[in-house]
Scaffold this active site. Sequence first.
Site: not given
Length: 423
Positions: A246, A269
Amino acid sequence: MVDAGRRRRSNGAALMVALCAVLLGTACATKPAAKPAAAAAAVDVGAAPSVPAGPLDISKLGAKGDGKTDSTQAIMQAWKNACGATGTQKIVIPEGNYLIGALELSGPCTSNIIIRLDGNLLGTGDLNAYKKNWIEFMRVDNFAVNGHGTIDGQGPLVWGKNECNKNYNCKILPNSLVLDYVTNASIRGVTLKNAKFFHLNLFNCKNVLVEKVNITAPGDSPNTDGIHMGDSENVTIKATNIAVGDDCISIGPGTKHVKIHGSRCGPGHGISVGSLGRYKDEKDVEDIEVTNCTIKGATNGLRIKSYEDSKSQLKATRFVYDQVVMENVSYPIIIDQKYCPNNICSKTGSSKVTVNDIVFKNIVGTSATPEAVTLNCANNLPCQGVQLVNVNLKYTGTHNKTMAVCHNAVGKSSNVVKELACL
Ligand SMILES: *[C@@H]1O[C@H](CO)[C@@H](O)[C@H](O)[C@H]1NC(C)=O
Ligand SMILES: *[C@@H]1O[C@H](CO)[C@@H](O)[C@H](O)[C@H]1NC(C)=O
Ligand SMILES: *[C@@H]1O[C@H](CO)[C@@H](O)[C@H](O)[C@H]1NC(C)=O
Ligand SMILES: *[C@@H]1O[C@H](CO)[C@@H](O)[C@H](O)[C@H]1NC(C)=O
Ligand SMILES: *[C@@H]1O[C@H](CO)[C@@H](O)[C@H](O)[C@H]1NC(C)=O
Ligand SMILES: *[C@@H]1O[C@H](CO)[C@@H](O)[C@H](O)[C@H]1NC(C)=O
């Protein structure tokens, strides 16, 4: 990224902090400089070291580095021994694999604590062993964690139980290392691996340094953010490598003076500010500096996102991104003021999150999608003072060309390849 994991704490916690601030205040004010250690009941940062009530080396407290014996109590005992002493005290976790349940390392402490971590801590897969987080420092000031050991959340044992992609109010799995209401801390040299949820979470912290830390989890592991911070001030992250499933780093509301330098991200991310506006009473995000970093194989590079139907009115301002190299990043530069995952917001198009004074300078490399620059700002509240300076990003795929997609962004471009100069 799951914002449910970033909720602020209950008023109960805030109350305790107020209370402990009062206690600390009185204690510090009344404590003379050189008092016998035995009488030192108050916080005294400058005090001479006292002899702690018991050992600080966990191997002398019943811990076994065999990967099977639960060593939680040994660490808790070492913590008690160190926290109640004065001066600087050093807890030693020697080489070995230590199976550990929840560690609630609470202060205030009367000493400054160093935790020398050369062993590997393994977070038990038994979720009943945790209340909320795995290793949580609460109201502790002046401590350091260093060494070449590993904090291994053993996420693969429980990732299958994460339902956050299906259920918005999902149960949050334990975060690995959590600092709440901490001033003056450093985390150096250690590796954080396979967290069940976030690897490192800072809430209401001040003066925190993260240096030469490696954070790793597979690119497809759920919600394994590298470092998240909220309501914090003066956080420095340097020479740190983050490869997770993430956000590599996410900076939540109420955070200011963050410096990220000489670090790497990807997969993951990206380096994100936000999401902003999810909850009521969120505070501004100010003075963020990201310099000399590399982002590789990540879904986003440098991102600022706020909810389309923001619940609070706040500002994101004075950010400088300088000397960032992108390698095959899907959205290298992205401001999204209309963020609305899974369509959970009402699409009014009217933001209350002001985005201004944002500089992207010396950003070069490659984009995995044609959209190398995305500035998707709100109709009612355009992004102001956005600068693209010496930005050169190239889409490396075929059948399309590099482009900037910009709405409601005001500012200037200089020395930017023409297809990206949208300001
Ligand atoms: C944090 O460190 C600074 C600088 O060393 C010191 O002045 C301050 O008292 C420390 N804060 C706390 C809460 O101990
Ligand atoms: C900010 O934190 C760093 C540690 O990373 C510390 O050395 C510095 O003194 C802090 N700055 C202020 C203004 O407290
Ligand atoms: C940290 O990661 C880097 C790059 O992946 C690697 O070269 C280095 O050996 C790692 N350090 C440790 C202590 O694991
Ligand atoms: C920039 O970051 C790299 C690591 O990615 C490091 O090796 C280098 O020393 C840094 N340069 C400066 C000027 O800090
Ligand atoms: C670039 O990223 C895309 C999407 O993540 C991936 O499919 C592709 O294999 C990557 N290319 C290279 C050269 O790494
Ligand atoms: C090129 O990329 C843009 C942005 O992703 C997309 O909207 C467009 O459809 C693409 N064009 C072609 C020919 O694939």
